[in-house]
Write a protein that holds these residues in place. Structure first.
Motif, PDB file in Angstrom:
ATOM      1  N   LEU A  80       0.744  -1.127  -0.093  1.00  0.00           N
ATOM      2  CA  LEU A  80      -0.169   0.065   0.045  1.00  0.00           C
ATOM      3  C   LEU A  80       0.810   1.386  -0.002  1.00  0.00           C
ATOM      4  CD1 LEU A  80      -2.689  -0.997   2.503  1.00  0.00           C
ATOM      5  CD2 LEU A  80      -2.911  -1.193   0.225  1.00  0.00           C
ATOM      6  N   ASN A 128      -2.372   6.446  -2.161  1.00  0.00           N
ATOM      7  CA  ASN A 128      -3.428   5.843  -1.826  1.00  0.00           C
ATOM      8  C   ASN A 128      -4.674   5.966  -3.076  1.00  0.00           C
ATOM      9  OD1 ASN A 128      -5.087   4.031  -0.239  1.00  0.00           O
ATOM     10  ND2 ASN A 128      -6.327   5.494   0.211  1.00  0.00           N
ATOM     11  N   GLU A 148      -8.159   5.759  -3.619  1.00  0.00           N
ATOM     12  CA  GLU A 148      -9.591   5.987  -2.576  1.00  0.00           C
ATOM     13  C   GLU A 148     -10.527   5.239  -3.104  1.00  0.00           C
ATOM     14  OE1 GLU A 148      -9.655   7.174   0.259  1.00  0.00           O
ATOM     15  OE2 GLU A 148      -7.867   8.488   0.566  1.00  0.00           O
ATOM     16  N   GLY A 182      -9.708   1.730  -1.036  1.00  0.00           N
ATOM     17  CA  GLY A 182      -9.943   1.764   0.375  1.00  0.00           C
ATOM     18  C   GLY A 182      -9.077   3.034   1.045  1.00  0.00           C
ATOM     19  N   PRO A 183      -9.140   2.917   2.240  1.00  0.00           N
ATOM     20  CA  PRO A 183      -8.779   4.105   3.004  1.00  0.00           C
ATOM     21  C   PRO A 183      -7.044   4.108   3.116  1.00  0.00           C
ATOM     22  CG  PRO A 183      -9.492   2.252   4.457  1.00  0.00           C
ATOM     23  CD  PRO A 183      -9.904   1.889   3.264  1.00  0.00           C
ATOM     24  N   ARG A 184      -6.706   5.352   3.233  1.00  0.00           N
ATOM     25  CA  ARG A 184      -5.109   5.497   3.436  1.00  0.00           C
ATOM     26  C   ARG A 184      -4.460   4.527   4.699  1.00  0.00           C
ATOM     27  NH1 ARG A 184      -0.388   6.594   1.074  1.00  0.00           N
ATOM     28  NH2 ARG A 184      -0.775   4.517   1.200  1.00  0.00           N
ATOM     29  N   PRO A 189      -5.719   1.456   6.565  1.00  0.00           N
ATOM     30  CA  PRO A 189      -6.777   0.204   6.846  1.00  0.00           C
ATOM     31  C   PRO A 189      -6.165  -0.545   8.182  1.00  0.00           C
ATOM     32  CG  PRO A 189      -5.240  -0.302   4.920  1.00  0.00           C
ATOM     33  CD  PRO A 189      -4.853   1.124   5.550  1.00  0.00           C
ATOM     34  N   MET A 225      -5.536  -3.897  10.387  1.00  0.00           N
ATOM     35  CA  MET A 225      -5.271  -5.056  10.022  1.00  0.00           C
ATOM     36  C   MET A 225      -5.257  -6.173  11.339  1.00  0.00           C
ATOM     37  SD  MET A 225      -4.334  -5.876   6.950  1.00  0.00           S
ATOM     38  CE  MET A 225      -4.908  -4.318   5.777  1.00  0.00           C
ATOM     39  N   ARG A 278      -7.580  -6.800   2.276  1.00  0.00           N
ATOM     40  CA  ARG A 278      -8.468  -6.123   3.399  1.00  0.00           C
ATOM     41  C   ARG A 278      -8.743  -4.582   2.835  1.00  0.00           C
ATOM     42  NH1 ARG A 278     -11.833  -7.228   5.346  1.00  0.00           N
ATOM     43  NH2 ARG A 278     -11.562  -6.264   7.386  1.00  0.00           N
ATOM     44  N   HIS A 279      -7.580  -4.211   2.436  1.00  0.00           N
ATOM     45  CA  HIS A 279      -7.637  -2.704   2.203  1.00  0.00           C
ATOM     46  C   HIS A 279      -9.107  -2.254   1.156  1.00  0.00           C
ATOM     47  CE1 HIS A 279      -6.454   0.945  -0.846  1.00  0.00           C
ATOM     48  NE2 HIS A 279      -6.411   1.172   0.442  1.00  0.00           N
ATOM     49  N   CYS A 280      -9.301  -3.344   0.204  1.00  0.00           N
ATOM     50  CA  CYS A 280     -10.382  -2.965  -0.583  1.00  0.00           C
ATOM     51  C   CYS A 280     -11.681  -3.906  -0.314  1.00  0.00           C
ATOM     52  CB  CYS A 280     -10.197  -3.516  -2.072  1.00  0.00           C
ATOM     53  SG  CYS A 280      -9.218  -5.077  -2.315  1.00  0.00           S
ATOM     54  N   GLY A 281     -11.559  -4.154   1.088  1.00  0.00           N
ATOM     55  CA  GLY A 281     -12.892  -4.870   1.772  1.00  0.00           C
ATOM     56  C   GLY A 281     -13.423  -6.161   1.806  1.00  0.00           C
TER      57      GLY A 281
END
Length: 307
Positions: free
Chosen positions: A165, A169, A171, A174-176, A178, A180, A247-250
């Motif tokens: 990441l 970022n 957006e 996902g958020p800057r 995330p 874990m 996980r960053h992208c859900g």
């Protein structure tokens, strides 16, 4: 004398690649749209196969197969035991896409390339990622052939600043920053362990912490002892970058390590790890992993809730 035009162009591409910090959203979208245009399958589950575990892909029905070399923007898999194919199909009635072979930092790829397929999966409609790997057992209670459901990880390359990441970022994904702490879905972990018991695999089922290293060399004895003292139960050279991006992208994540060798922890030991041993152990025990994942598909609702 100047090099041929084709070689000059290759040099320009290499230089451009070295200065990049990631793919653009448009490049992810280009690859996703290309794949969707080539198959009617619309997978909700993606399976990433580790060394010796590509047989999971062969279980898919109504297959549509793509070689990585034919997919726009896709890297190439160079590791023995990784076929380098993307397979769309159905596993126990669930629409899936399966990577037969992944990409690694030690192959010379930056982590934003290693994790490229994960965001493509997100754009084609995937909601859950199952990541598998071959790993060395640091926990002295583990045996070759055990399956460890990953409950947490230690990202050693991340300690040195190597993170997929890093850079600007996106957006749209996902958020800057995330979290874990919930990287590995608790309900899926519980379900997988329960299925393992139902299948009679109780003695093979474990739950533990996976530690990712950069590779490609296997670990020294001192490193194994150090990692074990940190709380790592298994060690390998993959998985964590993909999980971070997922996980960053859900996406929901389930991780399973097949213990293919026991880490050498004793200086008096004559044993050394080698990739051939890993592949053979994977081949010998892959049927358990295949059965586990196949039954798991029956328990996942189409909206990817656990039932």
């Amino acid at each position: 004398m100047s090099p041929p035009a084709s070689e000059t162009q290759k040099q320009k591409i290499r230089i451009k690649d070295e200065t990049r910090t990631g793919y653009t959203y448009e490049e992810y979208k280009q690859t996703a749209d290309w794949l969707l245009s080539k198959t009617e399958h619309r997978p909700t589950v993606a399976i990433v196969c580790g060394s010796g575990l590509g047989g999971l892909g062969e279980l898919l029905k109504d297959q549509v197969v793509f070689h990585y070399s034919d997919i726009p923007n896709f890297p190439r898999s160079t590791v023995p035991g990784h076929a380098g194919r993307l397979i769309f199909g159905n596993l126990n009635g669930k629409p899936c896409v399966c990577m037969q072979g992944r990409f690694h930092f030690y192959e010379g790829y930056p982590l934003w390339k290693v994790t490229f397929p994960i965001r493509v999966f997100r754009l084609i409609g995937v909601e859950t990622v199952i990541v598998t790997n071959a790993a060395g057992g640091l926990n002295q209670d583990y045996k070759v052939g055990d399956m460890m459901v990953i409950k947490d990880h230690i990202n050693m390359p991340g300690f040195a600043g190597h993170n997929p990441l890093a850079g600007p970022n996106e957006e749209s994904f996902g958020p800057r920053f995330p979290p874990m702490s919930d990287a590995y879905d608790k309900d899926f972990r519980k379900l997988t362990l329960a299925i393992g018991r139902e299948l009679g695999f109780s003695e093979k089922m474990r739950e533990g912490v996976y530690c990712s290293l950069g590779g490609p060399n296997f670990e020294t004895i001192a490193e194994c002892r150090f990692l074990n003292s940190l709380g790592a139960d298994a060690v390998g050279m993959s998985t964590v970058p993909e999980v971070i991006v997922a996980r960053h992208c859900g996406l929901k994540v389930l991780g399973i390590s097949l213990i293919t060798n026991k880490a050498v922890m004793d200086y008096s030991s004559e044993t050394t790890a080698n990739h051939e041993e890993v592949l053979q152990a994977g081949k010998d025990s892959a049927r358990y992993m295949e059965k586990l994942v196949t039954v798991l598909m029956k328990r996942i609702e189409m909206n990817n809730n656990v039932c």
